[in-house]
Write an enzyme that holds these catalytic residues in place. Structure first.
Site, short mmCIF file in Angstrom:
data_model
loop_
_atom_site.label_atom_id
_atom_site.label_comp_id
_atom_site.label_asym_id
_atom_site.label_seq_id
_atom_site.Cartn_x
_atom_site.Cartn_y
_atom_site.Cartn_z
N CYS A 170 -17.24 49.44 44.08
CA CYS A 170 -16.46 48.51 44.91
C CYS A 170 -15.14 49.12 45.36
O CYS A 170 -15.13 49.98 46.23
CB CYS A 170 -16.30 47.18 44.18
N HIS B 135 -21.12 45.90 41.43
CA HIS B 135 -20.55 46.17 40.10
C HIS B 135 -21.62 46.16 39.00
O HIS B 135 -21.72 45.17 38.28
CB HIS B 135 -19.56 45.07 39.74
N GLU C 64 -21.40 47.39 36.22
CA GLU C 64 -20.70 47.28 34.93
C GLU C 64 -20.55 45.82 34.49
O GLU C 64 -20.17 45.56 33.35
CB GLU C 64 -19.32 47.96 35.01
N1 LIG Z 1 -14.36 43.92 43.61
C1 LIG Z 1 -13.62 44.82 44.21
O1 LIG Z 1 -13.43 45.94 43.72
C2 LIG Z 1 -12.95 44.37 45.45
C3 LIG Z 1 -12.41 45.47 46.30
C4 LIG Z 1 -11.24 44.97 47.12
N2 LIG Z 1 -11.66 44.05 48.12
C5 LIG Z 1 -10.51 46.17 47.73
O2 LIG Z 1 -10.28 46.23 48.88
O3 LIG Z 1 -10.14 47.05 47.03
#
Ligand SMILES: NC(=O)CC[C@H](N)C(=O)O
Length: 191
Positions: free
Chosen positions: A77, A171, A173
């Site tokens: 992410c 994710h 994890e």
């Molecule tokens: N769950 C996440 O890691 C979100 C990422 C977040 N929207 C960002 O721009 O970093």
């Protein structure tokens, strides 16, 4: 020994997943700690904050150098955003480490749906799809020649690999299913 970039984000969850996948995780907050690990996980969190802290902690350039030198890295992410050579909808002063020839759009799914779960089939992962947890997730807008698309959801690329660098929009994890972490640990063993 696999480091987890511990500037911000869901560090503890990656520690648990890596341990379950047979690795020995270590926190990385300082350049000296980065120098001691063979590989690195970049957690989910907030990429703008991670970018800022990486600069403050003097880690941005050392991270770029290690990735260029072939260190295996896995980003989830916000971690995926950090591994993109180019991002869209970032903050003006936001920096990435880079490593994958791809353009990643921040919060891309978020505009439609803040947070959701969906089954995702991943190239190289057997025994069925993984449960993808998407939280204000990015997607990969496009990839260059060297990058390999490992998974798509709803027509959008959500998992990519380029050499030793792996990234997912979601994710693993957070799910208790450690197949993606095992895949990464295998990449580290082969590197
Ligand atoms: N769950 C996440 O890691 C979100 C990422 C977040 N929207 C960002 O721009 O970093």
């Amino acid at each position: 020994m696999i480091g987890v970039l511990a500037l911000q984000g869901d560090v503890r969850e990656h520690f648990a997943a890596l341990t379950a996948a047979g690795a020995t995780p270590r926190q990385v907050r300082r350049p000296e700690e980065l120098a001691e690990v063979a590989a690195l996980v970049i957690p989910g969190g907030e990429s703008t904050t991670m970018s800022k802290l990486a600069i403050i902690f003097g880690l941005l350039e050392p991270l770029r150098e290690r990735v260029r030198a072939g260190m295996p890295v896995y980003g989830t992410c916000a971690g995926m955003i950090m591994l993109a050579d180019k991002i869209l909808d970032g903050r003006d002063d936001q920096e990435t480490i880079g490593g994958i020839d791809m353009i990643v759009r921040r919060n891309a799914f978020g505009r439609q749906n803040e947070s959701f779960e969906a089954e995702v089939d991943i190239e190289g992962i057997e025994d069925g799809p993984v449960e993808g947890v998407f939280i204000r997730a990015p997607w990969v807008e496009s990839v260059g020649g060297g990058a390999e698309v490992l998974a798509t959801f709803d027509g959008h690329t959500v998992a990519v690999r380029q050499g030793n660098v792996l990234a997912t929009s979601f994710h693993p994890e957070l799910t208790g299913d450690h197949r993606v972490h095992r895949l990464f640990v295998e990449m580290v063993r082969r590197a």
